[in-house]
Design an enzyme around this catalytic site. Structure first.
Site, mmCIF file in Angstrom:
data_model
loop_
_atom_site.group_PDB
_atom_site.id
_atom_site.type_symbol
_atom_site.label_atom_id
_atom_site.label_comp_id
_atom_site.label_asym_id
_atom_site.label_seq_id
_atom_site.Cartn_x
_atom_site.Cartn_y
_atom_site.Cartn_z
ATOM 1 N N LYS B 79 0.866 -1.177 0.000
ATOM 2 C CA LYS B 79 0.000 0.000 0.000
ATOM 3 C C LYS B 79 0.903 1.227 0.000
ATOM 4 O O LYS B 79 1.939 1.234 0.687
ATOM 5 C CB LYS B 79 -0.873 -0.042 1.263
ATOM 6 C CG LYS B 79 -1.895 1.078 1.352
ATOM 7 C CD LYS B 79 -2.775 0.900 2.604
ATOM 8 C CE LYS B 79 -3.846 1.967 2.699
ATOM 9 N NZ LYS B 79 -4.721 1.779 3.889
ATOM 10 N N SER B 154 -9.738 1.894 3.063
ATOM 11 C CA SER B 154 -8.843 2.644 2.216
ATOM 12 C C SER B 154 -7.834 1.775 1.455
ATOM 13 O O SER B 154 -7.249 2.252 0.488
ATOM 14 C CB SER B 154 -8.060 3.651 3.061
ATOM 15 O OG SER B 154 -7.219 2.983 3.985
ATOM 16 N N SER B 178 -10.035 -0.520 7.224
ATOM 17 C CA SER B 178 -9.434 -0.276 5.907
ATOM 18 C C SER B 178 -8.740 -1.473 5.265
ATOM 19 O O SER B 178 -8.371 -1.405 4.096
ATOM 20 C CB SER B 178 -8.435 0.874 5.993
ATOM 21 O OG SER B 178 -9.109 2.108 5.945
#
Lengths: 95, 487
Positions: B79, B154, B178
């Site tokens: 990420k 997210s 997330s």
């Protein structure tokens, strides 16, 4: 409770955020909704409850006050927009 | 024989070990998918093709020399919230559009040292603030199950990439759901460990008392493999906890017989879409048939989870994001009039709408006259929520329920009302507030879209969650379901 324009102006200033007119109008409306939503916390039965200090009840770990990292200034400053002789440059603060 | 891009990490590890294929071949195959059928998903902010091939070749050499690490030659994606030395690390924000990290996050360093090959940096909601990936400065990620829909957020880029077979595993971060919410919406496995289990050093901070790094994979066994490498004490993270790391793969084979599963009645009330309810109920029945027992438990302060989160998280975010001032790194506005103008315009132009909203919410709840009523009160309610979980875990080993109230929603559907978006995380936020490990795993389909089963355990019980998930995956094949266009 809802927030008025003066309050949002004050918050934006405290947060050092310049908002466009559209953003400002939208912030007044949406922040009011968020504040109204979190207001329900006032009904929670918290009398005598000690606020949480740490999610897994650990004490804050301390270390000796010694330099442990090497000098990486030049590499780090490659991310700065404006530097000179290892110093960060900003607009003049004192005339 | 399963195509390379559909194999699990465990399968790829044995294929590499037996010499069936090399890491370079594997890396080339996946890079071609990322640039080809995967491109329309917008799952990546940065693809590291050249760097990945160099790392893959080094991994092949290491293997030939008899020095293969635990993850030698296995491809992963990070990420774009994790700093990776000499690689652009944006956190999904214009603020960091040109930021090149001067060091590796501990998690990145540990995975690389074990031999993992990093294919790129995945797209995400700006500063991890969002549940749909629509707040990314680099545009929304699309859900491989339906391109009109959000993959969640997210960690949406990580989840979409894993679901579409662009990579077998990706890292993520979870502050309120997330990792788990996008895993549920994309039919992947998402694990958020106990607070303090995985180092946060080099992971760009959103809400420091809630943030935790974890993984998104296609199987529980793969999550166990990665967590074993990532977990462990790090003196560079002051909230890292020094608790021994078990061999998570070792206990996967233990049957679930006798395991006590807690069910929370409110998790199944009218807030949950009925098609999701039946999928989750069926999963619970499967676990019961495998020998687990189901008991009802009560979490009386459950309704306060989301409002508590939306005081605590913005408060911490307003403090953490004060470092972005346009001076030392990050975006700087053109021609500032003076220092104040430099601060205000750099932040006003560098941050997107949702980030600014959260900074302002946090500034408000911490400001003079409101601190006691909001922030302090929220920290008290947070303790009540943690106490509820502790009481429940005196009676059960794991709490199980739905991960999300609905399957994947359409892009644009929830962007108008922040509260509607925030309520997406209603089932997942409690684990963050109480610092508990939790995971989501595929458990069925609703309206042809994936549904996630959510597991929460006591502190440091990752091995038990992984065991339960693995045993469920031995019995079912929901986790093998694949979006047709990416088969």
């Amino acid at each position: 409770m809802s927030l008025d324009k003066d309050q949002v102006q004050h918050i934006a200033m405290l947060a050092r955020l310049r908002l466009s007119d559209t953003e400002f109008a939208e912030s007044v409306e949406k922040l009011s909704r968020i504040v109204a939503f979190v207001d329900q916390l006032k009904n929670a039965p918290t009398a005598g409850v000690v606020p949480m200090a740490h999610p897994v009840n650990e004490a804050q770990r301390l270390r000796a006050d010694e330099v442990t990292e090497g000098d990486d200034r030049d590499r780090i400053q490659q991310n700065a927009v404006s530097v000179s002789d290892g110093l960060y440059l900003v607009p003049k603060v004192i005339e | 024989m399963t195509a390379l891009h559909r194999r699990s990490l465990v399968e790829l590890k044995s294929g590499l070990a037996s010499g069936e294929f090399s890491s370079v071949e594997l890396t080339e195959t996946l890079l071609a998918r990322i640039a080809g059928e995967g491109a329309g998903l917008n799952a990546f902010i940065t693809v590291l093709a050249d760097q990945a091939l160099v790392a893959a070749s080094a991994a092949d050499d290491a293997r030939a020399a008899g020095k293969a690490g635990v993850l030698n030659g296995l491809p992963i994606v990070h990420k774009d919230i994790f700093c990776m030395r000499d690689v652009r690390t944006t956190c999904g924000s214009r603020m960091l559009e040109n930021f090149v990290a001067p060091y590796d996050a501990t998690l990145v360093a540990r995975l690389s040292a074990a031999g993992a090959v990093v294919l790129g940096k995945s797209n995400m909601d700006e500063f991890a603030m969002g549940s749909s990936n629509e707040t990314s400065y680099f545009g929304p990620v699309r859900n491989p199950w339906d391109l009109e829909r959000s993959p969640g957020g997210s960690s949406g880029g990580s989840a979409a990439a894993v679901a579409a077979g662009l990579v077998p595993a990706a890292t993520g971060t979870d502050t309120g759901g997330s990792i788990r919410q996008p895993a549920a919406l994309t039919n992947t496995v998402g694990l958020k460990p106990t607070y303090g289990r995985v180092s946060r050093y080099g992971m760009i901070a959103f809400a420091s008392s809630l943030d935790q790094a974890g993984v998104i994979t296609r199987s529980a066994a793969d999550a166990a493999l990665l967590l074993g490498v990532m977990a462990g004490f790090d003196e560079r993270d002051s909230t890292s906890v020094d608790v021994p790391v078990p061999d998570y793969s070792d206990t996967l084979a233990t049957p679930v017989k006798g395991l006590r599963i807690g069910i929370v009645r409110q998790h199944f009330d009218e807030g949950l879409e009925s098609s999701c309810r039946s999928a989750v109920r069926e999963a619970l029945a499967t676990l019961e048939a495998q020998g687990a027992t189901l008991t009802e438990v009560d979490l009386p302060n459950l309704d306060y989870c989301v409002p508590t989160y939306y005081v605590v998280a913005p408060a911490e975010c307003s403090s953490n994001l004060s470092r972005f001032d346009g001076v030392r790194f990050g975006y700087r506005a053109e021609d500032p009039r003076d220092l104040l103008d430099l601060y205000c315009r750099s932040r006003g132009e560098g941050f997107g709408a949702e980030v600014k909203r959260r900074i302002m919410t946090g500034t408000y709840v911490l400001s003079a006259g409101y601190y006691d009523a909001y922030y302090l009160q929220a920290q008290k309610v947070r303790q009540l929520i943690a106490d509820d979980f502790a009481r429940a875990f005196a009676e059960v080993d794991v709490i199980a329920g739905p991960t999300t109230p609905t399957p994947a929603f359409k892009l644009g559907d929830k962007t108008d009302d922040p509260i509607t978006m925030y309520l997406n995380d209603i089932y997942t936020i409690g684990a963050n507030l109480a610092g508990l490990p939790a995971m989501s795993l595929p458990c069925g389909m609703a309206r042809q879209l994936p549904v996630g089963l959510h597991l929460v355990g006591p502190h440091w019980s990752e091995a038990r969650l992984l065991q339960l998930a693995h045993q469920y995956q031995l019995q079912t094949d929901w986790h093998l379901a694949t979006p047709e266009a990416y088969a």
